[in-house]
Design an enzyme around this catalytic site. Structure first.
Site, PDB file in Angstrom:
ATOM      1  CE1 TYR A   1      21.184  33.122 -53.650  1.00 60.91           C
ATOM      2  CE2 TYR A   1      21.244  31.458 -55.408  1.00 60.91           C
ATOM      3  CZ  TYR A   1      20.633  32.555 -54.853  1.00 60.91           C
ATOM      4  OH  TYR A   1      19.409  32.667 -55.015  1.00 60.91           O
TER       5      TYR A   1
ATOM      6  CG  ASN B   1      19.124  32.726 -46.331  1.00 56.96           C
ATOM      7  OD1 ASN B   1      18.051  32.888 -46.729  1.00 56.96           O
ATOM      8  ND2 ASN B   1      20.094  32.585 -46.973  1.00 56.96           N
TER       9      ASN B   1
ATOM     10  CG  HIS C   1      10.893  35.387 -51.688  1.00 58.04           C
ATOM     11  ND1 HIS C   1      11.144  36.698 -51.029  1.00 58.04           N
ATOM     12  CD2 HIS C   1      11.936  34.743 -51.997  1.00 58.04           C
ATOM     13  CE1 HIS C   1      12.612  36.531 -51.188  1.00 58.04           C
ATOM     14  NE2 HIS C   1      12.748  35.455 -51.552  1.00 58.04           N
TER      15      HIS C   1
ATOM     16  CG  ASP D   1       1.415  32.584 -38.682  1.00 56.54           C
ATOM     17  OD1 ASP D   1       1.410  33.776 -38.897  1.00 56.54           O
ATOM     18  OD2 ASP D   1       0.590  32.058 -39.195  1.00 56.54           O
TER      19      ASP D   1
ATOM     20  CG  HIS E   1      17.681  37.434 -47.545  1.00 55.10           C
ATOM     21  ND1 HIS E   1      17.083  36.257 -47.903  1.00 55.10           N
ATOM     22  CD2 HIS E   1      16.912  38.159 -46.909  1.00 55.10           C
ATOM     23  CE1 HIS E   1      15.714  36.375 -47.518  1.00 55.10           C
ATOM     24  NE2 HIS E   1      15.748  37.291 -46.817  1.00 55.10           N
TER      25      HIS E   1
ATOM     26  CB  SER F   1      21.177  37.562 -53.460  1.00 60.57           C
ATOM     27  OG  SER F   1      20.030  37.241 -53.145  1.00 60.57           O
TER      28      SER F   1
ATOM     29  NE  ARG G   1      15.012  35.647 -56.463  1.00 56.43           N
ATOM     30  CZ  ARG G   1      14.964  34.205 -56.433  1.00 56.43           C
ATOM     31  NH1 ARG G   1      14.949  33.620 -55.229  1.00 56.43           N
ATOM     32  NH2 ARG G   1      15.269  33.194 -57.557  1.00 56.43           N
TER      33      ARG G   1
HETATM   34  O1  CA2 Z   1      19.745  35.492 -50.993  1.00 54.62           O
HETATM   35  C1  CA2 Z   1      19.588  34.778 -50.367  1.00 54.62           C
HETATM   36  O2  CA2 Z   1      20.070  34.550 -49.248  1.00 54.62           O
HETATM   37  C2  CA2 Z   1      18.417  33.982 -50.577  1.00 54.62           C
HETATM   38  O3  CA2 Z   1      17.597  33.640 -49.441  1.00 54.62           O
HETATM   39  C3  CA2 Z   1      18.493  32.705 -51.281  1.00 54.62           C
HETATM   40  C4  CA2 Z   1      17.369  31.884 -51.679  1.00 54.62           C
HETATM   41  C5  CA2 Z   1      16.447  32.696 -52.622  1.00 54.62           C
HETATM   42  O4  CA2 Z   1      15.229  32.072 -52.912  1.00 54.62           O
HETATM   43  C6  CA2 Z   1      16.180  33.931 -51.783  1.00 54.62           C
HETATM   44  O5  CA2 Z   1      15.281  34.765 -52.797  1.00 54.62           O
HETATM   45  C7  CA2 Z   1      17.458  35.006 -51.618  1.00 54.62           C
HETATM   46  C8  CA2 Z   1      18.094  30.783 -52.676  1.00 54.62           C
HETATM   47  C9  CA2 Z   1      18.854  29.786 -52.214  1.00 54.62           C
HETATM   48  C10 CA2 Z   1      19.281  28.714 -53.028  1.00 54.62           C
HETATM   49  O6  CA2 Z   1      20.696  28.593 -52.873  1.00 54.62           O
HETATM   50  C11 CA2 Z   1      21.404  27.861 -53.834  1.00 54.62           C
HETATM   51  C12 CA2 Z   1      22.581  27.900 -53.839  1.00 54.62           C
HETATM   52  C13 CA2 Z   1      23.408  27.223 -54.740  1.00 54.62           C
HETATM   53  C14 CA2 Z   1      23.053  26.831 -55.785  1.00 54.62           C
HETATM   54  C15 CA2 Z   1      21.507  26.913 -55.898  1.00 54.62           C
HETATM   55  C16 CA2 Z   1      20.634  27.367 -54.961  1.00 54.62           C
END
Ligand code: CA2
Length: 150
Positions: free
Chosen positions: A24, A75, A81, A88, A101, A103, A112
């Site tokens: 991230y 985001n 998911h 809605d 997103h 990633s 995902r």
């Molecule tokens: O890629 C993305 O922006 C996501 O939305 C990030 C979500 C993930 O569940 C999606 O599948 C993709 C997770 C966010 C968690 O962010 C963190 C950041 C730093 C440390 C831990 C979690």
């Protein structure tokens, strides 16, 4: 007229820059918001930020955007998911929504690779790190300006 954009960050995004930098990145949520604020100004738009780890609060904020924002950049984090409720809420406002997103969700785990949000979004940006938000903001403001001018 200045386009008002509500930026919503879903669950765990308050941890950005503190954990998992290999997925991230190293920018914090504050860094990303500061960057978006600057970019919005350059685009002649105005941004407001909201982060929550709670699905209900996110639904409430989306509903509250009616009349106070022209578009939403979101985001949805892990709720991407799972959340019929966020989908809605987006549909109920009728506001254009861009899904961003950090990633590339399509090259990660199978679970995902399904987004409940994409089907009701104006567009999606995924995989460009924090830049995904900036690209999404540009796309949304461009869309709103064209709509206002037509
Ligand atoms: O890629 C993305 O922006 C996501 O939305 C990030 C979500 C993930 O569940 C999606 O599948 C993709 C997770 C966010 C968690 O962010 C963190 C950041 C730093 C440390 C831990 C979690």
């Amino acid at each position: 007229m200045k386009q008002r954009i509500l930026v919503i960050h879903g669950p765990n995004l308050n941890m950005l820059g503190k954990r998992e930098p290999e997925i991230y990145g190293s920018l914090t949520l504050g860094d990303i918001n500061t960057k978006l604020g600057r970019e919005a100004e350059e685009l002649g738009a105005q941004v407001e930020f909201f982060q929550s780890n709670s699905e209900g609060e996110i639904v409430g904020r989306i509903q509250g955007a009616m009349g106070s924002a022209e578009g939403i950049l979101i985001n949805p984090g892990g709720y991407t998911h799972t959340s019929v409720a966020i989908r809605d809420a987006i549909l109920s406002t009728g506001l254009p929504v861009v899904e961003a997103h950090i990633s590339n969700i399509y090259k990660r785990e199978d679970f995902r690779q399904k987004s409940f949000i994409s089907g009701v979004a104006l567009g999606i940006v995924s995989g460009f790190g924090a830049e995904s938000y900036s690209l999404g903001l540009r796309g949304l403001v461009d869309y709103l300006e064209k709509k206002a001018g037509s």
